[in-house]
Scaffold this active site. Structure first.
Site, mmCIF file in Angstrom:
data_model
loop_
_atom_site.group_PDB
_atom_site.id
_atom_site.type_symbol
_atom_site.label_atom_id
_atom_site.label_comp_id
_atom_site.label_asym_id
_atom_site.label_seq_id
_atom_site.Cartn_x
_atom_site.Cartn_y
_atom_site.Cartn_z
ATOM 1 N N LYS A 169 0.719 -1.176 -0.099
ATOM 2 C CA LYS A 169 0.013 -0.184 -0.010
ATOM 3 C C LYS A 169 0.722 1.204 0.016
ATOM 4 O O LYS A 169 0.635 2.304 -0.741
ATOM 5 C CB LYS A 169 -0.856 0.133 1.208
ATOM 6 C CG LYS A 169 -0.096 0.278 2.640
ATOM 7 C CD LYS A 169 -1.343 0.597 3.681
ATOM 8 C CE LYS A 169 -0.914 0.916 5.075
ATOM 9 N NZ LYS A 169 -0.425 2.298 5.045
ATOM 10 N N ASN A 170 2.099 1.042 0.797
ATOM 11 C CA ASN A 170 2.841 2.070 0.809
ATOM 12 C C ASN A 170 3.710 2.638 -0.302
ATOM 13 O O ASN A 170 4.466 3.578 -0.570
ATOM 14 C CB ASN A 170 3.743 2.193 1.951
ATOM 15 C CG ASN A 170 2.889 2.277 3.202
ATOM 16 O OD1 ASN A 170 1.843 2.665 3.311
ATOM 17 N ND2 ASN A 170 3.630 2.100 4.486
ATOM 18 N N ARG B 98 -4.580 9.673 6.337
ATOM 19 C CA ARG B 98 -3.735 10.749 6.457
ATOM 20 C C ARG B 98 -2.766 10.809 5.091
ATOM 21 O O ARG B 98 -2.507 11.865 4.772
ATOM 22 C CB ARG B 98 -2.983 10.728 7.765
ATOM 23 C CG ARG B 98 -2.161 9.754 8.264
ATOM 24 C CD ARG B 98 -1.294 9.880 9.329
ATOM 25 N NE ARG B 98 -0.917 11.350 9.548
ATOM 26 C CZ ARG B 98 -0.150 11.857 8.773
ATOM 27 N NH1 ARG B 98 0.924 11.159 8.107
ATOM 28 N NH2 ARG B 98 0.483 13.189 9.228
ATOM 29 N N CYS C 179 -2.485 10.691 14.496
ATOM 30 C CA CYS C 179 -3.032 9.173 14.668
ATOM 31 C C CYS C 179 -2.631 8.537 15.821
ATOM 32 O O CYS C 179 -1.895 9.185 16.743
ATOM 33 C CB CYS C 179 -2.849 8.416 13.145
ATOM 34 S SG CYS C 179 -1.244 7.949 13.238
ATOM 35 N N ARG D 124 2.300 13.369 14.025
ATOM 36 C CA ARG D 124 2.603 13.392 12.652
ATOM 37 C C ARG D 124 2.133 14.511 11.849
ATOM 38 O O ARG D 124 1.403 14.979 10.923
ATOM 39 C CB ARG D 124 1.749 12.249 11.916
ATOM 40 C CG ARG D 124 2.084 10.903 12.769
ATOM 41 C CD ARG D 124 1.454 9.692 12.234
ATOM 42 N NE ARG D 124 2.201 9.387 11.050
ATOM 43 C CZ ARG D 124 1.676 8.226 10.265
ATOM 44 N NH1 ARG D 124 0.574 7.467 10.601
ATOM 45 N NH2 ARG D 124 2.344 7.992 9.153
ATOM 46 N N ASP E 147 7.958 0.170 11.399
ATOM 47 C CA ASP E 147 6.660 -0.535 10.897
ATOM 48 C C ASP E 147 6.671 -2.014 11.253
ATOM 49 O O ASP E 147 5.723 -2.901 11.032
ATOM 50 C CB ASP E 147 6.227 -0.450 9.614
ATOM 51 C CG ASP E 147 5.833 0.733 8.997
ATOM 52 O OD1 ASP E 147 5.635 1.428 7.884
ATOM 53 O OD2 ASP E 147 5.491 1.888 9.923
ATOM 54 N N VAL F 31 11.367 6.781 15.825
ATOM 55 C CA VAL F 31 10.692 7.455 14.476
ATOM 56 C C VAL F 31 9.153 8.217 15.027
ATOM 57 O O VAL F 31 9.192 9.232 14.677
ATOM 58 C CB VAL F 31 10.344 6.463 13.574
ATOM 59 C CG1 VAL F 31 9.726 7.067 12.237
ATOM 60 C CG2 VAL F 31 11.920 5.714 12.689
ATOM 61 N N ARG G 171 -6.497 -2.443 6.770
ATOM 62 C CA ARG G 171 -5.740 -1.457 6.023
ATOM 63 C C ARG G 171 -4.539 -1.707 5.261
ATOM 64 O O ARG G 171 -4.057 -0.959 4.543
ATOM 65 C CB ARG G 171 -5.848 -0.132 6.898
ATOM 66 C CG ARG G 171 -6.918 0.561 7.666
ATOM 67 C CD ARG G 171 -6.599 1.594 8.244
ATOM 68 N NE ARG G 171 -6.027 2.841 7.428
ATOM 69 C CZ ARG G 171 -5.272 3.793 8.072
ATOM 70 N NH1 ARG G 171 -5.577 3.986 9.141
ATOM 71 N NH2 ARG G 171 -4.492 4.555 7.319
HETATM 72 C C1 EPZ Z 1 5.265 6.647 6.210
HETATM 73 O O1 EPZ Z 1 4.665 7.449 6.987
HETATM 74 C C2 EPZ Z 1 4.398 5.491 6.099
HETATM 75 N N1 EPZ Z 1 3.451 5.634 5.447
HETATM 76 C C3 EPZ Z 1 4.281 4.925 7.645
HETATM 77 O O2 EPZ Z 1 3.765 3.670 7.448
HETATM 78 C C4 EPZ Z 1 5.828 4.481 8.170
HETATM 79 O O3 EPZ Z 1 5.601 4.290 9.431
HETATM 80 C C5 EPZ Z 1 6.437 5.822 8.102
HETATM 81 O O4 EPZ Z 1 6.604 6.490 6.838
HETATM 82 C C6 EPZ Z 1 8.060 5.583 8.625
HETATM 83 O O5 EPZ Z 1 8.662 4.769 7.859
HETATM 84 C C7 EPZ Z 1 3.217 5.786 4.296
HETATM 85 O O6 EPZ Z 1 4.312 5.606 3.337
HETATM 86 C C8 EPZ Z 1 1.760 6.013 3.539
HETATM 87 P P1 EPZ Z 1 7.387 10.124 8.059
HETATM 88 P P2 EPZ Z 1 5.022 9.093 7.039
HETATM 89 O O7 EPZ Z 1 6.897 11.538 7.477
HETATM 90 O O8 EPZ Z 1 5.793 9.416 5.796
HETATM 91 C C9 EPZ Z 1 8.068 13.387 11.608
HETATM 92 C C10 EPZ Z 1 2.159 2.003 8.037
HETATM 93 O O9 EPZ Z 1 2.172 1.317 8.993
HETATM 94 N N2 EPZ Z 1 7.721 14.407 10.507
HETATM 95 O O10 EPZ Z 1 8.582 9.382 7.494
HETATM 96 O O11 EPZ Z 1 3.893 9.835 7.661
HETATM 97 C C11 EPZ Z 1 7.084 12.454 11.875
HETATM 98 O O12 EPZ Z 1 6.170 12.845 12.918
HETATM 99 C C12 EPZ Z 1 2.622 3.558 7.998
HETATM 100 O O13 EPZ Z 1 1.850 1.698 6.897
HETATM 101 C C13 EPZ Z 1 7.634 15.670 10.824
HETATM 102 O O14 EPZ Z 1 8.006 16.392 12.004
HETATM 103 O O15 EPZ Z 1 6.096 9.226 8.032
HETATM 104 C C14 EPZ Z 1 7.758 11.159 12.243
HETATM 105 O O16 EPZ Z 1 8.103 11.374 13.654
HETATM 106 C C15 EPZ Z 1 2.224 4.053 9.556
HETATM 107 N N3 EPZ Z 1 7.281 16.849 9.853
HETATM 108 C C16 EPZ Z 1 8.973 11.300 11.285
HETATM 109 O O17 EPZ Z 1 9.071 12.529 10.739
HETATM 110 C C17 EPZ Z 1 6.854 16.507 8.649
HETATM 111 O O18 EPZ Z 1 6.553 17.127 7.960
HETATM 112 C C18 EPZ Z 1 8.813 10.221 10.197
HETATM 113 O O19 EPZ Z 1 7.667 10.311 9.590
HETATM 114 C C19 EPZ Z 1 6.978 15.054 8.279
HETATM 115 C C20 EPZ Z 1 7.522 14.011 9.214
#
Ligand code: EPZ
Length: 421
Positions: free
Chosen positions: A22-23, A93, A117, A122, A306, A328, A398
């Protein structure tokens, strides 16, 4: 609400195939907004999040056609309403992935606030900072984010923290912005690389995806292509743990071993035998007396967040003491209390979980809080004595296509109980 019922104690044996990720599918579907012609996308998993993304594209004016080959044809070349409505974004999201493509292609976007979430607040400040630096004017209120941009400009942008969808959003926007954009401190996940490969196949010029610095030379027009999304490395990892936790022997087909190398290494470190080939990986834990091992989650190629919950269940039933550190997300331990209801010995200190392996877990009534926490409870249920009942299983639907069918094929006793009326 539907629930999953598992009777634990069976060793899993046999083969299972991964579904599309999905990702990987979500950003590629969002990227169809950039194209001037329809795209045909295959290997998309039948999951709610993918359906939600298709609904979102359709709500903006894209046409979606399913053909008998299993491919989905998306024509998002004429978006009438560049808006991601609250009703859709609140359920997923990752809808924010349409933001970059919409602003770059149509000069504006109205995106419902994604909110947090269960695993953390996030924020999407990196996404917005990058688009603002590209020239977008951004306003927001409690419900929506409003982006307006005439012509976007190329930027040299450094992510303060590695962000998967942040990298994807800005890479997609830059793909059709004239000039050279440089993105630094990028995510290196295989799904990011796959998105770049898809875009390059459509005529984009993206160099360095998978590395920390990505160079994007914008193109005026991108033409569609046929594409199959990547297989799901987290689904593969989850079934690898299912084999290990039941002292079984399972082979997972349709997976690139290099995308799950760190999971294979961790299972070998714990005492399982893990072998792999071109598109498969095999876990044999039939003679293993698994030893609990420390884990610290990191962006790719580090240990994936994950997979943290799944290994929490495995460590809980393995020998010895271990620490799992979540670096993370700030709140990704909601599965701990549920695992403790099943007899796990886990204590939390800030972002670290201290796990003492126990000899048995016991079936219980537990509740899923998020996608990967649900997977962790299924894994614990596979070894939990007697009956485990997992409530709120819409979370697991999901991210895991046909999970009870795939586990039943491997010898698990698991079924879905319809909601009580
Ligand atoms: C992606 O989420 C994945 N989702 C997540 O999978 C996965 O856990 C995550 O990457 C980490 O690998 C999709 O790809 C759809 P991040 P994402 O932006 O992109 C902070 C699942 O289980 N951050 O890499 O939303 C954030 O809070 C899902 O399939 C900011 O501060 O994660 C986090 O602490 C869950 N500001 C860290 O960075 C921002 O603008 C990493 O988040 C963006 C992120």
């Amino acid at each position: 609400m539907e629930r999953l019922i598992i009777r634990g104690g069976n060793q899993l044996h046999g083969e299972v195939s991964c579904s599309g990720a999905k990702n990987s599918g979500l950003p590629i579907l969002a990227a169809t907004i950039l194209l001037d012609t329809p795209a045909k996308i295959g290997n998309l998993p039948h999951l709610q999040d993918i359906t939600t993304m298709l609904e979102l594209l359709n709500s903006m004016g894209a046409s979606i056609n399913f053909d008998e080959s299993g491919y989905i044809e998306i024509d998002a070349s004429n978006i009438l309403l560049p808006e991601a409505r609250y009703e859709l974004v609140k359920t997923m999201r990752a809808s924010i992935l349409v933001m970059g493509p919409l602003v770059a292609k149509y000069g504006k976007a109205k995106i419902s606030q994604p909110g947090g979430c269960n695993i953390g607040t996030r924020p999407i400040d990196f996404h917005l900072d990058g688009l603002e630096k590209m020239g977008a004017k951004i306003k927001s209120d409690s419900k929506y984010i409003y982006l307006d941009a005439g012509k976007l400009n190329p930027i040299d942008f450094n992510f303060p923290k590695i962000s998967v969808t942040g990298t994807e959003n800005l890479m997609m926007a830059a793909a059709i912005v004239e000039g050279k954009t440089i993105l630094r401190n990028c995510a290196k996940e295989p799904e990011v690389v796959e998105l770049a490969n898809f875009l390059n196949n459509c005529g984009a010029n993206i160099i360095g995806a998978g590395e920390s610095t990505i160079e994007i030379n914008g193109r005026a027009s991108l033409k569609s292509t046929e594409w199959e999304v990547l297989f799901d490395r987290i689904e593969a990892g989850t079934y690898m743990v299912a084999g290990a936790i039941t002292n079984g022997h399972v082979k997972i087909n349709k997976i690139k071993p290099e995308t799950i190398q760190i999971i294979s290494s961790k299972l070998i470190e714990m005492g399982a035998i893990v072998e792999s080939g071109g598109d498969w990986v095999e876990v044999d834990a039939t003679t293993a007396d698994l030893i609990s091992k420390d884990i610290s989650t990191e962006p790719f190629p580090g240990f994936p967040t994950d997979m943290q919950a799944q290994f929490m269940a495995l460590n809980a039933i393995s020998n010895g003491h271990s620490i799992i550190e979540e670096t993370v997300f700030e709140n990704r331990f909601q599965h701990v209390d549920e695992l403790k209801k099943m007899g796990a010995d886990i204590s939390l200190e800030k972002n670290k979980a201290s796990i003492k392996g126990v000899s048995n877990l016991f079936g219980a009534i537990v509740s899923a809080s998020d996608l990967r926490a649900s997977a962790s409870l299924v894994l614990a249920g596979l070894v939990g004595k007697n009956r485990t009942q997992i409530e709120d299983i819409y979370h697991i639907d999901r991210g895991y296509e046909c999970i009870e069918e795939k586990l039943t094929k491997l010898g698990a006793e698991i079924f879905r109980e319809p909601a009580e009326y």
